[in-house]
Design an enzyme around this catalytic site. Structure first.
Site, PDB file in Angstrom:
ATOM      1  N   CYS A 136      -7.973  -0.629   1.411  1.00  0.00           N
ATOM      2  CA  CYS A 136      -8.727  -1.727   1.633  1.00  0.00           C
ATOM      3  C   CYS A 136      -9.771  -1.658   2.700  1.00  0.00           C
ATOM      4  O   CYS A 136     -10.932  -1.752   2.301  1.00  0.00           O
ATOM      5  CB  CYS A 136      -7.905  -2.773   2.386  1.00  0.00           C
ATOM      6  SG  CYS A 136      -6.353  -3.180   1.251  1.00  0.00           S
TER       7      CYS A 136
ATOM      8  N   GLY B  86      -4.803  -1.969   8.719  1.00  0.00           N
ATOM      9  CA  GLY B  86      -3.919  -2.001   7.595  1.00  0.00           C
ATOM     10  C   GLY B  86      -4.277  -0.936   6.468  1.00  0.00           C
ATOM     11  O   GLY B  86      -4.748   0.246   6.704  1.00  0.00           O
ATOM     12  N   CYS B  87      -3.771  -1.224   5.407  1.00  0.00           N
ATOM     13  CA  CYS B  87      -3.940  -0.076   4.295  1.00  0.00           C
ATOM     14  C   CYS B  87      -5.311   0.568   4.115  1.00  0.00           C
ATOM     15  O   CYS B  87      -6.267  -0.191   4.011  1.00  0.00           O
ATOM     16  CB  CYS B  87      -3.592  -0.399   2.773  1.00  0.00           C
ATOM     17  SG  CYS B  87      -3.796   0.485   1.369  1.00  0.00           S
ATOM     18  N   PHE B  88      -5.575   1.656   4.080  1.00  0.00           N
ATOM     19  CA  PHE B  88      -6.871   2.222   4.386  1.00  0.00           C
ATOM     20  C   PHE B  88      -7.615   2.161   3.109  1.00  0.00           C
ATOM     21  O   PHE B  88      -8.876   2.311   2.995  1.00  0.00           O
ATOM     22  CB  PHE B  88      -6.712   3.694   4.915  1.00  0.00           C
ATOM     23  CG  PHE B  88      -5.786   4.713   4.242  1.00  0.00           C
ATOM     24  CD1 PHE B  88      -5.009   4.573   3.027  1.00  0.00           C
ATOM     25  CD2 PHE B  88      -5.468   5.791   5.070  1.00  0.00           C
ATOM     26  CE1 PHE B  88      -4.284   5.419   2.496  1.00  0.00           C
ATOM     27  CE2 PHE B  88      -4.421   6.763   4.432  1.00  0.00           C
ATOM     28  CZ  PHE B  88      -3.923   6.680   3.249  1.00  0.00           C
TER      29      PHE B  88
ATOM     30  N   CYS C  11       0.808  -1.324  -0.195  1.00  0.00           N
ATOM     31  CA  CYS C  11      -0.084  -0.086   0.093  1.00  0.00           C
ATOM     32  C   CYS C  11       0.696   1.233  -0.062  1.00  0.00           C
ATOM     33  O   CYS C  11       0.536   2.241  -0.756  1.00  0.00           O
ATOM     34  CB  CYS C  11      -1.056   0.102   1.290  1.00  0.00           C
ATOM     35  SG  CYS C  11      -1.994   1.436   1.377  1.00  0.00           S
TER      36      CYS C  11
END
Length: 232
Positions: free
Chosen positions: A65, A61-63, A19
């Site tokens: 997612c 985690g990756c924003f 990300c």
């Protein structure tokens, strides 16, 4: 019945770009495949419209997612990518990527409590990521990807803690410790414009194809009752 535990990302996803590796808008070439382009336009709500709804904050985690997952949930009116959980003012994506802040990539969720409860949002949160991997989700490593459930009041704190205890009591994670921080919400910093609706706007990005979309689809497969009609 035991709650489903999401599996770690596939081998193919582990070799995808992270990300954090993409700090600019995707190139035209990445978005040139019409077969993968999105056809629906997202309705934008004004701050006045959003003020009618409750807010909740999570980091998992990756924003890119996380934003997409929550926006597929009925009762959620808007999900915004940003930064929270740290002390520094005005964090940027570049600062986050180089470990120059104590913030995590997070999402701000506007929801209708008459349609979905905070408890259900907590279930979505735990059901859409692995809370046992410290400072990591899939190929993304670093404290900015840590798992945090934020609370704004004591009632929300009790809901989160009770849900974590239920996960432990049911041994959902086969004895693995839950690393999720239960943290009082202080401030949310909205991320740069190009991060908003990133998955929707960049469907051909390699990270989106190999990590975000599979993660979203796993959530949809296992939590069909939570989905908006157009998200099935």
């Amino acid at each position: 019945m035991k709650l489903l535990r999401f599996t770690i990302l596939s081998v193919a996803a582990l070799f995808a770009t992270s990300c954090q590796s993409n700090t600019k808008k995707s190139s035209t070439a990445e978005n040139s495949n019409p077969a993968l382009e999105t056809t629906s336009k997202k309705e934008k709500l004004s701050p006045q419209d959003l003020s009618k709804y409750e807010t909740a904050y999570f980091a998992s985690g990756c924003f890119w997612c996380v934003e997409a997952i929550f926006e597929s949930v009925k009762g959620v009116k808007e999900s915004i990518s940003g930064y929270s959980g740290g002390k520094e003012d005005n964090p940027t994506y570049e600062m986050i990527g180089y470990g120059k802040t104590t913030h995590a990539e997070a999402v701000e969720i506007y929801y209708d409590p008459e349609v979905i409860s905070f408890t259900a949002l907590v279930q979505v949160f735990f059901g859409s990521h692995d809370p046992t991997t410290l400072n990591r989700q899939g190929p993304d490593k670093g404290t900015q990807y840590r798992s945090i459930a934020f609370y704004k009041n004591e009632e929300e704190k009790k809901i989160i803690e009770a849900y974590i205890q239920a996960l432990k009591d049911q041994d959902v994670y086969d004895g693995a410790p839950i690393t999720t921080e239960v943290k009082e919400f202080e401030k949310f910093w909205i991320a740069e414009d190009y991060h908003q609706d990133y998955e929707r706007n960049n469907p051909n990005n390699s990270y989106i194809r190999n990590v975000s979309i599979p993660r979203l689809n796993r959530f949809k497969q296992n939590f069909k009752a939570f989905l908006k009609e157009d998200a099935h």
